[in-house]
Structures are given as C-alpha cells and as structure tokens.
Design a protein around this motif. Sequence first.
Motif, short mmCIF file in Angstrom:
data_model
loop_
_atom_site.label_atom_id
_atom_site.label_comp_id
_atom_site.label_asym_id
_atom_site.label_seq_id
_atom_site.Cartn_x
_atom_site.Cartn_y
_atom_site.Cartn_z
N LEU A 196 6.98 11.17 4.02
CA LEU A 196 5.85 11.23 4.95
C LEU A 196 5.39 10.34 3.77
O LEU A 196 4.37 9.61 5.28
CB LEU A 196 5.58 12.48 5.24
CG LEU A 196 6.41 13.35 5.95
CD1 LEU A 196 5.60 15.08 6.02
CD2 LEU A 196 6.60 13.20 7.48
N ASN A 197 4.61 10.40 3.12
CA ASN A 197 3.70 9.09 2.13
C ASN A 197 3.94 7.97 2.16
O ASN A 197 3.61 7.33 2.21
CB ASN A 197 3.84 10.09 1.09
CG ASN A 197 2.76 9.66 -0.20
OD1 ASN A 197 1.36 9.08 0.37
ND2 ASN A 197 3.53 9.35 -1.40
N GLU B 117 0.58 -0.97 -0.17
CA GLU B 117 -0.47 0.20 0.08
C GLU B 117 0.73 1.17 0.05
O GLU B 117 0.59 2.02 -0.56
CB GLU B 117 -1.08 0.39 0.83
CG GLU B 117 -2.24 0.67 1.38
CD GLU B 117 -3.09 0.77 0.61
OE1 GLU B 117 -3.80 0.03 0.29
OE2 GLU B 117 -3.12 1.90 -0.51
N GLY C 119 -2.68 6.35 13.71
CA GLY C 119 -2.14 7.75 13.75
C GLY C 119 -0.80 7.40 13.97
O GLY C 119 -0.80 6.65 13.21
N ILE C 120 -0.53 8.47 14.51
CA ILE C 120 1.00 8.98 14.80
C ILE C 120 1.51 9.15 16.52
O ILE C 120 0.59 9.24 17.00
CB ILE C 120 1.75 9.58 13.71
CG1 ILE C 120 1.53 9.74 12.28
CG2 ILE C 120 3.10 10.37 14.27
CD1 ILE C 120 2.15 10.75 11.00
N PHE D 144 3.36 7.67 5.77
CA PHE D 144 1.99 7.23 6.81
C PHE D 144 0.51 8.17 5.53
O PHE D 144 0.04 8.34 6.43
CB PHE D 144 1.96 7.73 7.65
CG PHE D 144 0.41 7.60 8.78
CD1 PHE D 144 0.43 6.09 9.23
CD2 PHE D 144 -0.13 8.07 9.41
CE1 PHE D 144 -1.10 5.80 10.11
CE2 PHE D 144 -1.66 8.01 9.91
CZ PHE D 144 -2.08 6.56 10.76
N GLY D 145 1.00 7.73 4.11
CA GLY D 145 -0.10 8.45 3.33
C GLY D 145 -1.14 7.56 3.67
O GLY D 145 -2.19 8.09 3.69
N ASN D 146 -1.42 6.29 2.72
CA ASN D 146 -2.54 5.99 1.87
C ASN D 146 -2.91 5.29 3.51
O ASN D 146 -4.62 5.06 3.95
CB ASN D 146 -2.20 5.32 0.96
CG ASN D 146 -2.83 5.32 0.07
OD1 ASN D 146 -3.06 6.51 -0.33
ND2 ASN D 146 -3.00 4.77 -1.15
N SER E 160 -3.04 5.32 6.24
CA SER E 160 -3.62 6.64 7.22
C SER E 160 -5.27 6.82 6.82
O SER E 160 -5.61 7.12 8.71
CB SER E 160 -3.33 8.52 6.93
OG SER E 160 -3.60 9.19 5.56
N ILE E 161 -5.32 6.07 6.16
CA ILE E 161 -6.67 5.43 6.36
C ILE E 161 -7.02 4.63 6.32
O ILE E 161 -8.25 4.28 6.44
CB ILE E 161 -7.31 6.39 4.16
CG1 ILE E 161 -6.33 7.06 3.94
CG2 ILE E 161 -8.55 6.28 4.36
CD1 ILE E 161 -6.46 7.64 2.37
#
Lengths: 389, 389
Positions: free
Chosen positions: A96-97, A43, A279-280, A100-102, A104-105
């Motif tokens: 960053l992408n 992903e 999340g983070i 945790f890009g996609n 994150s959803i």
Amino acid sequence: MFFEDFDSVQLKNQLSGNRFRVIYRLSGEEAEARNKATDICTEQTVEFPVRFLPSGAIREQIVGCIERFEQQNETNWLATISYADEIAAGEWTQFLNVVFGNISIKQGIQVVGIQPSQRIIEQLPGSRFGVDGIRKLVKIPMRPLLFTALKPMGLSARNLAKLAEQFAEGGIDIIKDDHGLSDQCFAPFEERVLRCAAAVHEVNARTKRNTIYVPNITSPIELFFERAVRAKELGAGGFMVTPGLVGWDALRRLAQMQLGLPIIAHPAFIGSYAINSQGISCRVLFGTLMRLAGADATIFPNYGGRFPLSQEDCREIVIASREKLGTLPAIFPCPAGGMELKNIRDMVQNYGNDMLVLIGSGLFSYSDNLIDNCRTFLEEIEHSCLPTN
Amino acid sequence: MFFEDFDSVQLKNQLSGNRFRVIYRLSGEEAEARNKATDICTEQTVEFPVRFLPSGAIREQIVGCIERFEQQNETNWLATISYADEIAAGEWTQFLNVVFGNISIKQGIQVVGIQPSQRIIEQLPGSRFGVDGIRKLVKIPMRPLLFTALKPMGLSARNLAKLAEQFAEGGIDIIKDDHGLSDQCFAPFEERVLRCAAAVHEVNARTKRNTIYVPNITSPIELFFERAVRAKELGAGGFMVTPGLVGWDALRRLAQMQLGLPIIAHPAFIGSYAINSQGISCRVLFGTLMRLAGADATIFPNYGGRFPLSQEDCREIVIASREKLGTLPAIFPCPAGGMELKNIRDMVQNYGNDMLVLIGSGLFSYSDNLIDNCRTFLEEIEHSCLPTN
C-alpha cells in the motif's frame, strides 16, 4: 560518490525482475502530468534525487518505471508505473505504501488501477469465500441476497436479538450489526453476539432457512482476532470489518487466518480517498483493494441514496468486484446507504443478481410489521431477479 | 412502535452524561450547512430516521447533539457536535468511527477540531515521551534537533549502517529509516536494525553524544509488535510507525504497551484526508489525532518543499502539537519533505526550538562529504536557535 561500497550486482541478483503495476490519473497539462509521473517513480521508492543515486540496479530496477503514458481527456492523463515486486517485501502494508504512500499528500493524483503480479497475489490472502462461498452458506444459488442491519445504536442486546429474530423470520439472508455497534455498555459484544446468533439459529431451525448473523468485530487490535474467534464460537455466520478503523492490514490478516467464515467489509472512514479527485478511485478502493485484502463482500454507498457516489462510480465498483484479478474469486458488491424497496429493480438491472441488497432503516418504512416488510423485500427481490446470472 | 421492549430508563442509567465534542467545517448556504449538521448527528450514531426512534434516551443522548453552530466565512460554517462518551465504547477504533466514519463518504464536511472528554483521554495511551522525553533521551535541552533518514531504498543493510555511522559522526540527533524500508530482501529488518543501531552506538561511545537510531517498524500486524520488541533488543532508540499503513489502532496499541521508547509517526497514505477540502484538517490529522494515538513526534510535509501544504496548515499542525490536550505532553512537530539547510532559519522563526528538523536527501547536496554536511546542518541549527523556548 556517496555510496562507493554499494554493490549493484548483488542487488540485481536479489531482484526477480517481476513487477507490479499501478495506474495513476494525473491532472494538468501534458508536461505537468509527465513531471508528476516521473516524480511518482522516485517519491514512492527511493525518495532521493536520481542524480545522487549510484549507477546500476537502484536506478534501473528500484526506481519506479513509467510503462505507459496516455491522455485520458482534456485535463487528465493516465500513467502506468511499474515497481519491482521485492520493494513491497511481501507485505500488504508496504505494498500500500508503494501504491500511494507519500503521494497521498500530493495534488492531482488518483490511483485508478492496480495490476498486482502473480507473486503479489500469492502473498496476499485474497477473498476466500467470494460469491460462491457465501451463496453456499445461505443456500441461495441465484437471486440477489437480502441483507439488513441491526440498529439503532442504544438498543440493548436483547432488543437487537428481537430484531434479528424478526428479520430472520421475514426471510432476510444476511443480518449484520450496524457498523457502529462495537462493545458499548448498553449492548456488549459478547452478549449481543450470543443473543443475536441464537435468535437467528432458532428461527432457522423452524423455517429450514439458512440466514446468517454477521457481527461487527471491528475493535481494538489486541481484541480483534479474539473477537473473530469468539464470534464464531457464539454462532456468527460471518464477520463484518471496517478496514478504515482497524487497519487494512487487520482485514488482510483475518482473511489469512482462514477462520472458515466470510468477511463483509464496511467503507466507513475511508470515504475521503474516494469522493475527492485526489485519492483512490471508488473502483480500486471499494473493489480491487477489498478483494486483495480478503473481503468476500464489499458494502458501498449506492447512488440515489444518502451518499454522493455517481452511477458510474458504482458501476465501476461492481465491475471491480467481479473482473479477473489473478485467481481470486468474484466477491459480492453490496449497494447500500439509504436504499429502499423502490431501488431494487434498478439495482438488479444495473448490477445483476450477484449482489447483497442492503436495506437498513428503509425496512421500517412500509408498515408497522417488520416481518411483513421483510417479506415484501423478498417478494420484490424475487420479482426483480434476472432469469440467469 | 417497532421497539416496544426498549427500556429507556435502563439505557439512561448506563450513560454517564459525559460527552466529547467534534468541530466540523460545513460548506454551503446556511440552511444546507444546518442540514448537514443535523444529518451528522444521526449518521454518526443511530443511522436511523429520528421519526422511527423510540422516545427517551436514544433520541436524547445517543443521537449527536449540535452544541454550537456559527458562520466561519462566506461559504463555511462551524458546527460543534457532542456525542455520549459511551458510544465510543472506550475504543479508539469506535471513537474514530464516531468522529468521521460514514460521513467521510459525504461531501462538504471537514473535521477541524476534536475535544475529547477527560474520560476518553484517560482511555487512550496518548503520547508518553513527548518533547521532554525525547530531549532527555538525546540530552539536548533546548535547540531544535537534527533529524535525518537512511536512504535510498536498494542499499544493503551494511550500506545503510555506513550511512548511519556518518550521520552520527556528523552530529545528527535522530537517524530514522526511510519509511519505505520494511523487510526487503536487500536490507532485511533484523540485519538492518542490528547493523545501524550498532553503528550509531559505536559512534556515540567515541563522541560521547546520544544519537538515536529509529527504525521503521511498520509491518504486517502479526509482526508489528514483535518487531517493536526486537528493535529495542537490537539497540533502537525509538520506533517509526506509519499509522495509515499499519492502522491507527496499531499505533495506539504500541503506545499503550509502554515499551520505553518514543514513537515517531509518519504521514504516508493519509494525505488524502488532509489535502482535500473534504476530510480531516491538517491540524487534527497530523496534530491532535497523532497525540491521542500516542505519537511523540509527528512528521509532516512542510510548505516550501515537495508537498502542497500551506504555511497556515503547517503553523496549525505545530500549534496542535503543543496546545493543551487533557494532560498529554506536547510532542515534536517534524517539518519535512524536501527541506534544505536554507529553510532552517525560517522554520525556527515560525515554529520555535521545539521541533525535529528533518532533512533527508537535502543533506547530500552541499559537498561530497556527508560528515561535513551534517556538521554544517548542526552549525546552521545552532546559529538559528532561539535564545529560549
């Protein structure tokens, strides 16, 4: 079958073999967590079913790799996943992408650790001043620093400068704008910075202290770097930036520009990453990411105030602000969010001397005399100060 | 007592009286929810105890005002809070701060509606193309548009251009970069955009269709606007932007620059706001905010794919993409995230014709011939298309 002209050898030659690592906390039964880890590997990279990928370097090096998978507790697992340095393209945005890009959803995933490679760290500005740089500026070698904010919103630039004057007179080390002060008609940026900086400099000339005024430069992106330069010209001693509003990358760019002043980061708008289980983690969000992006001090909502972080969350942020991170200096954690004088002893015991103690409206509650209240703040800090760092 | 020199009349004269409204869902018992609402009014504005505020305009107009408070269901309440236009200072960054800055770090609060004043809408670029503008570009007046992505990461620019050629040949309307393609050494931005745009233009010349190629321009902020301009020069038909990575304000600024191409927004990195109960509702995050910031199409993870959004969440995003919002045009919702041909009928029934149907790797699963698969995609769209909008 779809990518006959793909040249795996060529790709392999373009990859250094260096990888960075991200640690994810995954919830659920073991099988579910393992599936999540495997899913993250695609992903966050190819976004493509492995069965359709051409054989060779994409499968072997572009797809993320599970380096470690272990149980954390009854319902959580820790997966360390590595990614090729080159997929971050030397860009903080793309880094960053990948982190945790996609995902994150997606549910049940929390970023709990980032281990950037040496090359990634070199590509980022990282903190330039850190603890030592800020201490040199204010010439306070050991004790915790006194930190406060100009507020409430609605005051004029002249009113705010008057406050700044009293704070400086009372011995505050760092006076910042409240993070909601931007360029409102009732206290415009230019006039506010001019007046507040001048007020602080005048007091310093008299007291021989080195208080700095740190305006909030968070603003529309086409004005942001200009405001930083202008703030410095007007006598600011640092910049306050809210990366959640102006963008993480604007913070990174500001640090990279090396304007010669420290950056204090504000946590507004990014709380949702930290206070939800998806999340983070607080540690990574308010610690590691802020350091990588170039903050020299990180304001965080301390436990026991107006915000819901736990003592453990806060302790972890402080650890992250100091732990080894490539060659980056330790930065100042700034416990905040409803702190009062009575919290100081506890903060010093827990976090040590290397912090900025942010007390805002709390400073108004001891007596009608703001200068006296600041002096009490200083006494309390001096009494609580540990004998060494 | 602290602010003797504060001039309430002067402040009052600086305020227009216009206010914007934000609707928050607050969890808990009624008393707890009411406390939260009251707290938001100060936390998002003065960050100061009301008892210490000077009397007059700060208390009356700067502090947020609860306009409405009602029960939503057993455990949730809806509070509509208004804020003076002037505290947003005409800045999108500060507007976001007022909407959800500090309270993003508090529990049990979700932004579920934003009602900007006319003045706020005028200060923002808002969507420039919207549904009609994009339909004119691709010259498809009524049916849902076919949308796909160039992937997997690791392919060369030449490989990706070959894919773009096949997609265009097969009848895809909009071909975008996968959002992880930025400026990697194996498919550098400049070469990728040049080759992919050229490939699509060549096919268009032959087929007399109007497929557009939309590169991902998400990048470090000092390169971002440059990449947009360069992408247009190289033949791009739009821009894909991930506001979570480059900053919400970079999206806003890009739209304001009016480069003459539509903007498609990608949801990476902001999922944590939407999938947790504390945060920003899907409707506001992927709908309202994207429109205000200037996106012409909003990619969202549709239910029934790889992401956890519910059917209701998705329906709300689609509503938000079209509902009245000042004078802004409706934008395209783009259901995505693991969609396949079999989902099309359901999407059209639920969302109508005005959408971009994003099928990525799903397009590879029907036969070994990608062009044929695209044609099947087009047939399926044409069969499912509703007779009118």
